[in-house]
Design a protein around this motif. Sequence first.
Motif, PDB file in Angstrom:
ATOM      1  N   SER A  13      38.926  39.447  44.155  1.00 55.51           N
ATOM      2  CA  SER A  13      39.341  40.352  45.268  1.00 55.51           C
ATOM      3  C   SER A  13      39.566  41.674  44.856  1.00 55.51           C
ATOM      4  CB  SER A  13      40.762  39.830  46.034  1.00 55.51           C
ATOM      5  OG  SER A  13      40.416  38.198  46.423  1.00 55.51           O
ATOM      6  N   LEU A  14      40.112  41.758  43.875  1.00 59.15           N
ATOM      7  CA  LEU A  14      40.346  43.159  43.284  1.00 59.15           C
ATOM      8  C   LEU A  14      39.063  43.885  43.101  1.00 59.15           C
ATOM      9  CD1 LEU A  14      42.408  45.349  42.477  1.00 59.15           C
ATOM     10  CD2 LEU A  14      42.489  44.473  40.132  1.00 59.15           C
ATOM     11  N   GLY A  15      38.076  43.243  42.343  1.00 64.44           N
ATOM     12  CA  GLY A  15      36.667  43.929  42.282  1.00 64.44           C
ATOM     13  C   GLY A  15      36.222  44.357  43.596  1.00 64.44           C
ATOM     14  N   ALA A  16      36.363  43.409  44.592  1.00 61.98           N
ATOM     15  CA  ALA A  16      35.790  43.641  45.889  1.00 61.98           C
ATOM     16  C   ALA A  16      36.392  44.827  46.310  1.00 61.98           C
ATOM     17  CB  ALA A  16      35.775  42.305  46.916  1.00 61.98           C
ATOM     18  N   GLY A  17      37.701  45.182  46.337  1.00 61.99           N
ATOM     19  CA  GLY A  17      38.445  46.153  46.640  1.00 61.99           C
ATOM     20  C   GLY A  17      37.857  47.265  46.224  1.00 61.99           C
ATOM     21  N   TRP A  18      37.752  47.495  44.532  1.00 59.36           N
ATOM     22  CA  TRP A  18      37.094  48.643  43.968  1.00 59.36           C
ATOM     23  C   TRP A  18      35.728  49.063  44.636  1.00 59.36           C
ATOM     24  CZ3 TRP A  18      40.646  50.852  42.083  1.00 59.36           C
ATOM     25  CH2 TRP A  18      41.673  50.183  41.211  1.00 59.36           C
ATOM     26  N   THR A  66      44.145  30.827  40.952  1.00 57.48           N
ATOM     27  CA  THR A  66      44.588  31.683  41.669  1.00 57.48           C
ATOM     28  C   THR A  66      44.167  33.249  40.964  1.00 57.48           C
ATOM     29  OG1 THR A  66      46.497  30.353  42.311  1.00 57.48           O
ATOM     30  CG2 THR A  66      46.722  32.920  42.511  1.00 57.48           C
ATOM     31  N   GLY A  67      44.256  33.272  39.742  1.00 54.07           N
ATOM     32  CA  GLY A  67      43.888  34.706  39.009  1.00 54.07           C
ATOM     33  C   GLY A  67      42.616  34.871  39.153  1.00 54.07           C
ATOM     34  N   MET A  68      41.765  34.048  39.115  1.00 51.04           N
ATOM     35  CA  MET A  68      40.410  34.303  39.312  1.00 51.04           C
ATOM     36  C   MET A  68      40.043  34.916  40.780  1.00 51.04           C
ATOM     37  SD  MET A  68      38.417  31.189  37.627  1.00 51.04           S
ATOM     38  CE  MET A  68      38.756  30.932  35.753  1.00 51.04           C
ATOM     39  N   VAL A  69      40.623  34.141  41.548  1.00 50.81           N
ATOM     40  CA  VAL A  69      40.321  34.706  43.054  1.00 50.81           C
ATOM     41  C   VAL A  69      41.049  36.040  43.223  1.00 50.81           C
ATOM     42  CG1 VAL A  69      41.262  34.251  45.629  1.00 50.81           C
ATOM     43  CG2 VAL A  69      40.611  32.480  44.022  1.00 50.81           C
ATOM     44  N   SER A  70      42.120  36.281  42.564  1.00 46.44           N
ATOM     45  CA  SER A  70      42.740  37.789  42.438  1.00 46.44           C
ATOM     46  C   SER A  70      41.826  38.676  41.875  1.00 46.44           C
ATOM     47  CB  SER A  70      44.232  37.715  41.906  1.00 46.44           C
ATOM     48  OG  SER A  70      45.060  36.849  42.552  1.00 46.44           O
ATOM     49  N   THR A 129      33.313  40.110  37.432  1.00 50.40           N
ATOM     50  CA  THR A 129      32.733  39.413  36.543  1.00 50.40           C
ATOM     51  C   THR A 129      33.686  38.503  35.548  1.00 50.40           C
ATOM     52  OG1 THR A 129      32.508  40.956  35.002  1.00 50.40           O
ATOM     53  CG2 THR A 129      30.278  40.609  36.343  1.00 50.40           C
ATOM     54  N   ARG A 130      34.846  38.657  35.782  1.00 53.68           N
ATOM     55  CA  ARG A 130      35.793  38.370  34.846  1.00 53.68           C
ATOM     56  C   ARG A 130      35.845  36.645  34.934  1.00 53.68           C
ATOM     57  NH1 ARG A 130      39.239  41.405  35.461  1.00 53.68           N
ATOM     58  NH2 ARG A 130      39.264  42.491  33.591  1.00 53.68           N
ATOM     59  N   PRO A 131      35.738  36.038  36.111  1.00 57.83           N
ATOM     60  CA  PRO A 131      35.748  34.448  36.024  1.00 57.83           C
ATOM     61  C   PRO A 131      34.612  33.917  35.149  1.00 57.83           C
ATOM     62  CG  PRO A 131      36.212  35.520  38.250  1.00 57.83           C
ATOM     63  CD  PRO A 131      35.932  36.545  37.302  1.00 57.83           C
ATOM     64  N   LEU A 132      33.449  34.833  35.006  1.00 55.31           N
ATOM     65  CA  LEU A 132      32.404  34.276  34.217  1.00 55.31           C
ATOM     66  C   LEU A 132      32.667  33.896  32.654  1.00 55.31           C
ATOM     67  CD1 LEU A 132      29.552  36.258  35.822  1.00 55.31           C
ATOM     68  CD2 LEU A 132      30.440  33.880  36.464  1.00 55.31           C
TER      69      LEU A 132
END
Length: 417
Positions: A170-175, A163-167, A138-141
Amino acid sequence: MADGNDGALRRALRDPIEALARLVGGLGTATLALLTALVLIVVGVLCLVGVGLPLLPWALAAVRAVADRERERLSRWGEEIISPYDAWPSGWSARLRAAARDPATTRDLRWLFTHAVFGLVLGLFGALLPLLAIEDLTRPLYSWALPPGEVTTSVGISAGGWTGMVSSVSLGAGWVAILVGLGPAMARLQARPGRRLLAPHPSIDLSARVAELTATRAAALDAHTAELRRIERSLHDGTQNRLVGVVVLLGAARRALKNDPALADGALEQAQSAAEQALAELRAVVRGILPPVLEQRGLGGALAALAAGCAVPCRVSADVHGSRPASVDATAYFVVAEALTNISKHSHARHATVEVRQTRDRLFLRVEDDGRGGADENAGSGVVGIRRRVEAHDGHMTLTSPPGGPTVLEVELPCVL
């Protein structure tokens, strides 16, 4: 094929959610285990200087309570784990000897310190995974509202710009992937010490426990049959006879109504008196089945009402809270009622006290009088009936009544819903 795919999808969604619930539940018992382990260490240090020995049985009772709570938790998520313990005996020295002799105490201590460390770590990590996933996903929001230098992921990587939003996503999906892939294995790893150490040891013969439960069940059935027989006798010999008398008197009044109104009036008066007596006896039978005062005033108020009606001055101290099965409250009520009846009839006491208190899963009763003592369980004083009622609930009863008094009746009842 579609049904098979739907079933696989449901399992894929259900397993991580169940694993998360198990990890969070294990985190709760691990926190209790950590606190209990700290208390046990403090008591152990105090024992070295000679002042902690009186606290040791209570510390071991806390270990047993936490271990039993973990047994209940693990039983909800798999094969049932039967507690190897009997009811705690009364008295400080008796409890200390029972804990020292019971091999389950050592196994519970091993589990306690293991779960307080590894169970706590796994539970914390399992509880943090969904929080970290939600935070990064939810950080990009809301990152646009933060200063560029303060936008970082949960692991401290800059999350500014596209780039940071994608990262971050991606990290949230990894969790989420870690929770889905490793969550069930983590839950099984967290539960493994409990399933290995809290279950009865294979060398322990549970046949005595099975025999005890069989005997208490038979006693409960006997007590139930005796209670039904008592109710039947009360209705047949008392209430039914009264109602038959009412019918006879009403018939006589009806026949005499035309010829002798005065005689009819007397018969009606007798019929009314008999009906009132039948109603009073019927109410007594109903109160004997399950006293309405328990529902109206609760256990503490019901015991206070019993004490107020006792022929011997009686003081009640009640510390009960939370909910209990209705059968436990009824058993506690009848135990105190029978005990106070015995005190009034046989003890020649001047004072009596009733104490009732509840812990998390136990109800403790203590009835004491300053009478002449010498109460005999086999003398037909109703103590056998009390013991049968208590043992039917897998409880424990102790009667101490030396000649000259005092007489102390202690009862412990499990009150787990």
